[in-house]
Write an enzyme that holds these catalytic residues in place. Structure first.
Site, short mmCIF file in Angstrom:
data_model
loop_
_atom_site.label_atom_id
_atom_site.label_comp_id
_atom_site.label_asym_id
_atom_site.label_seq_id
_atom_site.Cartn_x
_atom_site.Cartn_y
_atom_site.Cartn_z
CD GLU A 6 -3.19 0.50 2.16
OE1 GLU A 6 -3.89 -0.52 2.00
OE2 GLU A 6 -3.29 1.24 3.15
CD GLU A 59 -2.78 1.05 -4.40
OE1 GLU A 59 -2.77 0.33 -3.37
OE2 GLU A 59 -3.80 1.27 -5.07
CB CYS A 115 -7.34 -3.05 6.19
SG CYS A 115 -5.80 -2.37 5.66
CB SER A 162 -5.38 0.83 -1.23
OG SER A 162 -4.49 -0.26 -1.38
CE LYS A 200 -10.70 -8.28 8.34
NZ LYS A 200 -9.82 -7.59 7.40
CD GLU A 245 -11.71 -9.25 3.13
OE1 GLU A 245 -11.56 -9.67 4.29
OE2 GLU A 245 -10.98 -8.40 2.61
CD GLU A 268 -14.63 -9.33 -6.12
OE1 GLU A 268 -15.54 -9.72 -6.86
OE2 GLU A 268 -14.82 -8.95 -4.96
CB CYS A 274 -9.83 -4.28 14.26
SG CYS A 274 -9.43 -3.69 12.62
#
Lengths: 165, 669
Positions: B277, B280, B302, B322, B361, B364, B369, B518
């Site tokens: 990141e 990037e 994230c 990102s 998550k 996710e 993807e 988190c």
């Protein structure tokens, strides 16, 4: 409330016009606090009922969550998410009307129109509901068709009344 | 200040305080259920009612403000009876499957019943229909809902998502998405904040424990687990330790004892994220400063709840994200490629599990993807709460475990990775590396902590000026990089609205979906400690400071991973494994056919079948004979007659009284 138009009766063009009208209503009211009920009320008057698609449109225009719009729609019994008949019959079942035979009127209408409470006749002419007191206890038993109140109704009178619609 | 009396005790309280708060300050506990300090105080459940002298009705103490001279009784006969009745009424429409409920012994409603001394359930009657709706991350079981509306406040006001609201009215009221849509088909971010505040088993993570046990017991599977940073400062709470206790070593030992073949650390991938990141970001800035096209600000990626939120609500801003996968998916991809190759195991024989403080998550890993070579990067996600349940159920005495180390090479991490678990941490970690890469010097903050972005405020900002840069970064000489940090989706909305208006002054934004990050994720232990945020935060900073390496680019295994496998940050190989793209979903999920509804598990299906059978056993209402219905009608009419007679009598009495008054008045005049 003015006579509602069943959804299938709207052509694409009419639908677009209805949406434009509703967009206008939202624009007019959205800055006032707690105006959702008023907007939904006018939207139902324009479109006839409040299907999911229209609720999404209103949520988007007002920039509020859809679940809140649907929460208000499902809270009030006067809002409908399914197409309604051209006319709404509301038979009063408040205490006075109940005692004076309101229930008989309900039964008769159910047989005659072949429709369950809350339902709409096959030809889309009537949506049939009951009301808990319409404030016309002295005229019991009473019923309303759209905005008109009919007093001291009995089975014979009822047929004549229905013929007018 | 006002002076009032509670239970014959004279106390003072600040103006505007509620009776509940004033009582608590003076060590008087008023039973309550829907009350959530500072978040949800609407007096929905009425359990906290108290008697206020002079008031006709009992007052809900969570919303009634104190007043001068007020006399309050919190424990009278009337109050106690009312609380019990209220409780029993709620119980009468509650499924009462307590023994087989995930919240058994951790249920606030159950605990309240015990507190109130309820020993009987006197009310029998109609129950709400059985409705269970499961998305990949969150399960709604409406037979257990007690309509406290905490979830509604958290979803609508704290998070600004509004996926759920009360629908219908009266007995039919149900908390859910619009028009009975399943949670997996609406704008739910799957952040799971609702599952943290739900006092009962109505909102909870969709259980993955069964799948994980199955994999652990399958001798053909090579099971690999990884743990997110925030888990290690909260897991201890499930075993009676204070919030923020650092139990990393015990946690690793517990995971080995559960039977995982390898125990890796998501932190390793957090270090990797910083490399990817950070690179990037520098590329984007370079392009922007050298006249090429570049999308800035860049926003972190994230937090999968945050990703789902932007995909629904600001899908025309997806280019700002990102392209980095979230750390645990990066690690999953590496485990099934780099690591699988190095130990000669086929990826199809591997089963990867992530222990996360997060429910999103779970969503996710179901994304198309998040697959490489046809294999899911991560096969199952369990929350911190689910891990605790597994440890207990395996008979592991957690507190007595020795400290053990993560397995290498994917288990070593720097302090920068630890702070990924709290708001401001990803940004600080990125700045530690980016600043040093660009200038060759350490980030000029004491203890490497970027003080302006440390703390639990909703939005924090900082400006970092680059001077005396290394020659290859000359385009950055004298440049001021503006960064913003937010946690919680309501904060994200503020920054995104600014961006959509074209008024965002920032170059780099960190967003974490849950307020405070988190550490307060939707999968974390439910805590009643008002200081839990600060304690967990302090735990992570201590963890960071205790590390040998504090900056991601210093991690020796990261360096060798690039040398031996990935090449360099943002290389082709890195892109293939570690980067992703996003899906415009639309406010109403209208831009995609993808949904995240799951079939109910076998256990729930059996429960439904059982309940339906029970209902069928209830004998139908017997059909009345004509005679019976006539006599019933007579009784009805007699009752009506009696009522009318009494009304008439009342009216006559009123008339008499009026006559009397009139005659008196006439006499006087």
């Amino acid at each position: 409330m003015s006579a509602a138009i069943p959804k299938e009766a709207l052509s694409q063009e009419e639908k677009e016009r209805a949406y434009a009208q509703i967009a206008n209503v939202v624009k007019q009211y959205k800055h006032k606090k707690d105006s959702l009920v008023q907007i939904l009320h006018l939207a139902q008057e324009i479109y006839g009922h409040l299907p999911l698609e229209l609720q999404q449109f209103i949520a988007k225009e007002m920039n509020i969550p859809l679940s809140q719009v649907s929460g208000v729609v499902s809270f009030y019994s006067f809002f409908s998410t399914v197409p309604r008949g051209r006319h709404t019959i509301r038979v009063c079942l408040g205490t006075a009307c109940y005692v004076r035979g309101g229930k008989k009127i309900v039964e008769h209408l159910q047989n005659k129109l072949q429709v369950e409470l809350g339902g709409t006749t096959e030809d889309g002419n009537f949506t049939f509901e009951v009301a808990r007191c319409i404030g016309a206890c002295g005229l019991a038993p009473a019923l309303m068709i759209d905005d008109t109140v009919y007093k001291q109704v009995n089975v014979n009178k009822l047929d004549k009344i229905l013929e007018q619609y | 200040m006002v002076t009032l009396t509670i239970n014959n005790q004279k106390i003072t309280a600040e103006d505007g305080m509620t009776i509940m708060e004033a009582a608590r300050q003076n060590n008087i506990y008023i039973p309550n259920l829907c009350y959530l300090p500072d978040v949800h105080q609407i007096g929905a459940c009425r359990i906290c009612v108290v008697e206020v002298e002079g008031a006709k009705n009992l007052q809900a103490s969570c919303i009634t403000q104190v007043a001068e001279g007020m006399v309050v009784h919190t424990n009278t006969d009337r109050v106690r009876k009312v609380r019990k009745i209220l409780y029993e009424l709620m119980l009468s429409d509650h499924s009462q499957d307590c023994l087989t409920c995930t919240r058994n012994l951790s249920c606030e409603f159950q605990a309240l019943g015990k507190l109130l001394g309820v020993e009987d359930s006197r009310f029998e009657g109609e129950r709400s229909p059985f409705q269970v709706d499961a998305s990949v991350a969150i399960t709604r079981d409406m037979t257990k809902c007690i309509l406290c509306r905490r979830c509604v406040t958290v979803c609508n006001e704290v998070q600004g998502v509004g996926a759920i609201s009360p629908q219908n009215r009266g007995f039919k009221t149900e908390i859910g998405p619009a028009m009975n849509l399943p949670l997996g088909k609406v704008n739910c971010a799957m952040c799971g904040q609702c599952t943290v505040v739900c006092p009962v088993g109505a909102l909870k993570e969709t259980n993955s424990v069964g799948d994980v046990w199955e994999a652990l017991h399958d001798p053909k599977k090579f099971t690999v687990v990884q743990v997110a940073p925030a888990v290690r400062v909260a897991l201890g709470e499930e075993f009676g330790l204070p919030a923020g206790s650092r139990i990393t070593g015990k946690m690793v030992a517990a995971l080995r004892r559960l039977g995982f073949d390898r125990v890796f650390d998501t932190n390793f991938a957090a270090d990797l994220t910083i490399m990817e990141e950070g690179t990037e970001f520098l590329n984007r800035v370079k392009n922007a400063l050298t006249g090429k096209s570049a999308v800035l600000p860049m926003i972190t990626s994230c937090s999968p709840g945050w990703i789902k939120y932007i995909e629904h609500n600001y899908y025309n801003l997806l280019d700002h994200l990102s392209t980095c996968k979230s750390p645990h998916c990066m690690l999953g991809a590496l485990i099934k490629s780099f690591y699988a190759e190095s130990i000669n195991v086929q990826p199809q024989d591997m089963y990867t599990v992530s222990v996360m403080p997060c429910t999103a998550k779970k969503f996710e890993i179901q994304r198309e993807e998040m697959k490489n070579g046809g294999y899911k990067n991560v096969d199952a996600v369990i929350t911190t709460r689910e891990l605790a349940q597994m440890i207990k159920s395996a008979g592991i005495d957690f507190q007595e475990l020795p400290d053990e180390e993560f397995d290498n090479p994917l288990g070593l991490s720097t302090g920068a990775a630890d702070i990924f678990g709290l708001t401001g941490g990803v940004m600080e970690a990125a700045l530690r590396t980016v600043y040093e890469l660009v200038t060759g010097r350490e980030l000029p903050f004491e203890g490497l902590h970027v003080t302006p972005i440390v703390g639990l405020e909703q939005i924090k900002t900082a400006t970092i000026k680059f001077t005396d840069v290394l020659p290859e970064y000359s385009f950055l000489e004298g440049v001021e990089v503006k960064v913003a940090v937010t946690s919680g989706l309501a904060g994200a909305k503020i920054l995104l609205d600014q961006l959509a208006e074209g008024e965002s002054p920032y170059h780099f934004i960190e967003v974490m979906g849950c307020p405070s990050g988190c550490i307060m994720g939707g999968g974390q232990p439910r805590s009643s400690d008002p200081d839990v945020r600060r304690k967990r935060m302090a735990g992570l900073y201590t963890e960071d400071e205790s590390k040998v390496y504090r900056k991601s680019h210093e991690n020796p295994y990261i360096i060798s991973l690039y040398e031996n496998y990935l090449g360099e940050p943002n290389s082709h190989k890195a892109h293939e494994l570690l980067h992703t793209h996003y899906v415009p979903r639309g406010k109403f999920n209208e831009l995609t056919d993808e949904d995240f509804v799951v079939e109910l598990d076998e256990f729930t299906k059996r429960r439904i079948a059982r309940t339906t059978r029970q209902e069928a056993k209830i004998p139908p209402v017997p059909v009345k004979t004509e005679q019976e219905s006539v006599s019933a009608r007579i009784l009805e009419l007699e009752a009506e007659n009696k009522k009318l007679k009494s009304e008439l009598q009342d009216t006559q009495e009123t008339v008499e009284i009026m006559k009397l008054v009139l005659s008196k008045y006439t006499k006087q005049s």
